[in-house]
Motif scaffolding. Structure first.
Motif, mmCIF file in Angstrom:
data_model
loop_
_atom_site.group_PDB
_atom_site.id
_atom_site.type_symbol
_atom_site.label_atom_id
_atom_site.label_comp_id
_atom_site.label_asym_id
_atom_site.label_seq_id
_atom_site.Cartn_x
_atom_site.Cartn_y
_atom_site.Cartn_z
ATOM 1 N N THR A 403 36.536 -17.991 -5.266
ATOM 2 C CA THR A 403 35.149 -18.468 -5.353
ATOM 3 C C THR A 403 34.961 -19.432 -6.517
ATOM 4 O O THR A 403 34.285 -20.453 -6.378
ATOM 5 C CB THR A 403 34.188 -17.277 -5.504
ATOM 6 N N GLN A 404 35.583 -19.105 -7.651
ATOM 7 C CA GLN A 404 35.460 -19.993 -8.807
ATOM 8 C C GLN A 404 36.140 -21.334 -8.530
ATOM 9 O O GLN A 404 35.590 -22.389 -8.832
ATOM 10 C CB GLN A 404 36.110 -19.340 -10.027
ATOM 11 N N ASP A 407 34.074 -23.399 -6.189
ATOM 12 C CA ASP A 407 32.883 -24.005 -6.789
ATOM 13 C C ASP A 407 33.233 -25.213 -7.653
ATOM 14 O O ASP A 407 32.486 -26.201 -7.687
ATOM 15 C CB ASP A 407 32.106 -22.960 -7.613
ATOM 16 N N LYS A 411 32.001 -29.137 -6.901
ATOM 17 C CA LYS A 411 31.344 -30.050 -7.838
ATOM 18 C C LYS A 411 32.040 -31.410 -7.837
ATOM 19 O O LYS A 411 31.381 -32.448 -7.848
ATOM 20 C CB LYS A 411 31.361 -29.449 -9.253
ATOM 21 N N GLU A 433 39.726 -27.700 -15.195
ATOM 22 C CA GLU A 433 38.827 -26.543 -15.138
ATOM 23 C C GLU A 433 39.493 -25.384 -14.368
ATOM 24 O O GLU A 433 39.421 -24.224 -14.780
ATOM 25 C CB GLU A 433 37.516 -26.976 -14.455
ATOM 26 N N ARG A 436 42.108 -23.753 -16.431
ATOM 27 C CA ARG A 436 41.493 -22.879 -17.442
ATOM 28 C C ARG A 436 41.081 -21.543 -16.807
ATOM 29 O O ARG A 436 41.312 -20.475 -17.370
ATOM 30 C CB ARG A 436 40.272 -23.591 -18.041
ATOM 31 N N GLU A 440 42.728 -17.512 -17.547
ATOM 32 C CA GLU A 440 41.896 -16.433 -18.133
ATOM 33 C C GLU A 440 42.422 -15.050 -17.788
ATOM 34 O O GLU A 440 42.824 -14.820 -16.648
ATOM 35 C CB GLU A 440 40.459 -16.564 -17.610
ATOM 36 N N LYS B 47 36.229 -7.100 -20.666
ATOM 37 C CA LYS B 47 36.539 -7.829 -19.446
ATOM 38 C C LYS B 47 36.255 -6.838 -18.322
ATOM 39 O O LYS B 47 36.892 -5.772 -18.264
ATOM 40 C CB LYS B 47 38.013 -8.243 -19.466
ATOM 41 N N VAL B 246 26.464 -30.910 -8.232
ATOM 42 C CA VAL B 246 27.360 -30.785 -9.382
ATOM 43 C C VAL B 246 26.766 -29.696 -10.290
ATOM 44 O O VAL B 246 26.627 -28.576 -9.834
ATOM 45 C CB VAL B 246 27.594 -32.141 -10.080
ATOM 46 N N ASP B 247 26.374 -30.025 -11.538
ATOM 47 C CA ASP B 247 25.776 -29.009 -12.405
ATOM 48 C C ASP B 247 24.333 -29.369 -12.748
ATOM 49 O O ASP B 247 23.765 -28.814 -13.688
ATOM 50 C CB ASP B 247 26.580 -28.912 -13.721
ATOM 51 N N THR B 262 29.061 -13.612 -8.359
ATOM 52 C CA THR B 262 29.917 -14.366 -7.442
ATOM 53 C C THR B 262 31.355 -14.354 -7.927
ATOM 54 O O THR B 262 32.279 -14.284 -7.130
ATOM 55 C CB THR B 262 29.416 -15.823 -7.319
ATOM 56 N N TYR B 263 31.528 -14.433 -9.265
ATOM 57 C CA TYR B 263 32.886 -14.452 -9.805
ATOM 58 C C TYR B 263 33.323 -13.077 -10.312
ATOM 59 O O TYR B 263 34.431 -12.939 -10.829
ATOM 60 C CB TYR B 263 33.000 -15.482 -10.938
#
Lengths: 440, 297
Positions: A403-404, A407, A411, A433, A436, A440, B47, B246-247, B262-263
């Motif tokens: 999902t990340q 997304d 973008k 991105e 990264r 994690e 976490k 986008v953002d 979602t994450y």
């Protein structure tokens, strides 16, 4: 003498009692009514499928009076939030549906029960698998080789064209239907209707209503070019977007607007609530979608009458023919007891045997064998294309951080399609991105 | 034998009664507000993906956050959104309140109309505004068509999407704050105005020397509440743009939701929430300080 008689009588009595007990024990038993079972069932909403689900549940409960199934339909955009909250609270439903993106996470976390072949009225996994299209359950297998869900919606994403609009533009919907992305651009330009700089109708446009759509479109082209989102053909743990294949895939997407002028995704009218609005409202003559969308075309009878399904166009120098496949499946909560799990699988088995009805009413293609010759299947325009393209269908990226990643990619695609960014620059940023995120 | 209440002094008894009166709401607040807040602070050091056991990672989540471009971008979008929504809301609401406080025809009707957006369900409003902003929607087709050769892609443009959600937020909020200002205005005694007029004061002098200073408590309340409310805006933006394109409209509340739900990164989402909480506390403290110091001018 009297004592012997008493002993004889006692012996006789004990013998009769024993004989009777044995006789009763060996006599065929009257069948015991099965104990009552209540099952909870959550599904994501898809209006054409919701009513059919209710009907199938009613039928099943009538045929199996000891089973009570309570259905809850959850809006799709809230579905996983609600499901996860319920899982965390220890209040998850007994049966639920999940998409192929969240499925590996749920299996990996031990939340889904493996399929019970007995629920499908067979004894072994091989006999169970024989009831389905070969390899169709591979996506639903865990690392232990067991199957954890039954797909009820197998979507191959192909090109849908409006035959009437083709004819209006002087094109033959069969002979002129595009086979390559270059042809999509060229034919799209002819289909576009522009007045005073406005698209009254787009010839072709990309749906970017959410990241699922953009990921599906982009990865289809990327796989055709031999590329992948992650290294090692999606098995690696690094981004593979900073490559010539990825840049070319995104350039092909951009070219539809900038090179051919077949459409402008910024002018799309589709929304999260009405995801195929551009095609249904005749604002786009060509559109990529899956079979699930076909029943929604009935909202505009003119479109329903004139849609035609064409195999997803390929890159002219494609390294591998690819169509993206997505799916949703039914699963059973692992935390419920085994007898309840069995009842849940029995219901799922019954529901999965209704392939022709799912197709006719909801546009769902089920991989369980035995429905393709039904009247509903014959009446479903384009079914053969959706089915044939499964031969080179490929699931979208399966990764715990899907999902990340999706997304971030979304973008980058939006930056290029809507804001005119350079594909290489946008993908470089996305690639960093994603690396990264993966680190994690 | 004296009972507990007879042994206590009058003031102590009053305090005890007061304590029992506020106990239900205090318990409610502690359970539904304070505990989740403290839990979020606690979780921010872990976490946690909801489905596995939380793993303690200390402050590394905070350090990672300030190095994450999406988070930094979201902070800046949030700052722009909060300012761009609230400044017009404050100006509009105080202006409208003054108009509605005057003796005009149809005053009650206008008060109702202006307040009505706040009572309508936000999800419905968001869908309506999405349709209004549609490339073939009324704003483009009826209002802008004569002036522009192409429709404005309000929700499909990085440049325009934030403007679109800001306009909607301003439209929805200003009526509510107008009513608050109106209540404040109606608390000001008319004697002050009459005296000022007798002394020959004009409208601006009356506003700057009487209305504005006496509205200070209402203004402080409106500023703090409106900023807090704006920082929590989520539903409408989520329905209209999902934080994109986008953002462009990814305010912090959207990013927190996405990160958590979602994450599945609840720890990181909690750390973001703590950032938001600290920002709110600092802002509120600053407001109180500014208004308190100006009281003695």
């Amino acid at each position: 003498m009297r004592k012997i008689t008493l002993i004889r009588r006692a012996f006789l009595t004990v013998s009769i009692v024993l004989a009777l007990t044995l006789a009763i024990g060996c006599a065929p038993k009257a069948p015991e009514p099965p104990s009552e079972v209540s099952l909870t069932f959550w599904k994501h909403s898809h209006a054409p499928a919701d009513e059919l689900t209710k009907t199938i549940i009613q039928e099943y409960m009538q045929a199996n009076p000891h089973v009570k199934i309570s259905l809850e339909i959850v809006p799709t955009n809230q579905y996983f939030v609600k499901l996860l909250s319920a899982i965390v609270a220890g209040d998850a439903p007994d049966i639920f549906d999940t998409d192929d993106i969240n499925l590996p996470i749920l299996i990996d976390k031990g939340l889904m029960a493996p399929v019970s072949p007995q629920g499908f009225n067979v004894a072994t996994q091989d006999e169970f698998l024989a009831q389905f299209v070969p390899n169709s359950l591979n996506t639903y297998k865990g690392s232990d080789g067991k199957v954890y869900g039954i797909p009820f919606e197998f979507n191959t994403w192909n090109l849908i064209i409006n035959e009437r609009q083709f004819k209006e533009a002087g094109l033959d919907p069969v002979a002129d239907a595009p086979k390559t992305w270059e042809e999509v651009g060229e034919i799209g330009k002819r289909l576009a209707v522009v007045s005073n700089g406005r698209f009254d109708r787009q010839g072709f446009t990309w749906n970017h209503v959410h990241s699922g759509w953009t990921m599906t479109a982009f990865s289809g082209i990327l796989y055709q070019l031999g590329g992948s989102i992650l290294t090692d053909d999606e098995k690696g743990n690094k981004s593979n977007l900073n490559t010539s294949e990825a840049i070319r895939a995104l350039t092909i997407m951009r070219d539809m607007k900038t090179r051919y002028g077949s459409g402008d995704p910024a002018q799309n009218i589709s929304t999260g609530a009405d995801q195929n609005a551009d095609f249904i409202q005749e604002k786009a003559a060509m559109w990529i979608t899956g079979p699930w969308a076909v029943p929604t075309f009935k909202a505009n009878q003119a479109v329903y009458d004139s849609y035609r399904v064409v195999a997803l166009p390929q890159v002219s120098d494609a390294k591998r023919n690819t169509v993206i496949m997505t799916s949703w499946g039914w699963g059973v909560n692992k935390s419920i007891d085994a007898s309840k799990q069995l009842e849940a699988w029995k219901f799922i088995s019954y529901a999965s045997q209704q392939g022709s009805r799912w197709l006719g009413q909801a546009g769902y293609i089920l991989p369980r064998l035995g429905w393709t010759e039904s009247p509903e299947a014959k009446a479903f325009k384009g079914l053969e294309v959706f089915m044939e393209t499964m031969a080179f269908g490929r699931p979208r990226l399966q990764h715990p951080k899907n999902t990340q990643i999706r997304d971030v990619l979304h973008k980058a695609i939006q930056e290029v399609l809507l804001s005119g960014a350079d594909p290489a620059t946008a993908l470089k940023v996305a690639s960093d991105e994603i690396d990264r995120i993966l680190a994690e | 034998m004296p009972t507990l209440t007879t042994r206590l002094r009058y003031q102590q008894r009053q305090s005890l009664y007061g304590f029992f009166f506020i106990l239900p709401i205090a318990l409610y607040y502690a359970y539904f507000a304070l505990w989740p807040m403290l839990n979020a602070v606690y979780l921010s050091f872990f976490k946690y993906d909801l489905l596995s056991r939380p793993e303690f990672i200390g402050v590394s989540q905070y350090i990672a956050l300030i190095r994450t471009p999406t988070f930094i971008k979201s902070l800046s979008v949030t700052a722009v959104y909060v300012i761009a929504v609230n400044v017009p809301v404050w100006i509009l609401s105080i202006s409208v309140a003054m108009v509605l406080n005057a003796k005009i025809r149809g005053r009650t009707f206008f008060r109702t109309v202006i307040f009505s957006p706040i009572v309508m369900p936000l999800a419905v409003l968001a869908v309506i505004w999405s349709l209004l902003y549609n490339p073939v929607g009324p704003i483009n087709e009826w209002i802008l068509k004569p002036f522009l050769h192409a429709p404005l892609p309000w929700l499909n443009s990085e440049r325009l999407a934030l403007v679109a959600v800001i306009l909607m937020a301003v439209w929805r909020a200003f009526g509510y704050y107008s009513v608050l200002f109106l209540a404040g205005l109606q608390n000001i005694s008319t004697e002050y105005y009459e005296a000022a007029r007798i002394d020959g004061a004009g409208p601006w002098l009356i506003f700057s020397k009487i209305t504005w200073p006496l509205l200070r408590p209402t203004t402080l309340f409106v500023i703090i509440i409106s900023v807090i409310n704006t920082l929590r805006h989520f539903d409408a933006i989520w329905i209209m743009t999902k934080g994109g394109p986008v953002d462009a409209t990814r305010v912090l509340s959207i990013l927190i939701y996405e990160t958590g739900w979602t994450y599945f990164s609840m720890g990181k989402a909690s750390a973001m929430s703590v950032f938001l909480l600290i920002a709110l506390l600092l802002f509120s403290a600053l407001q109180f300080k500014l208004f308190k110091s100006s009281e003695y001018e």
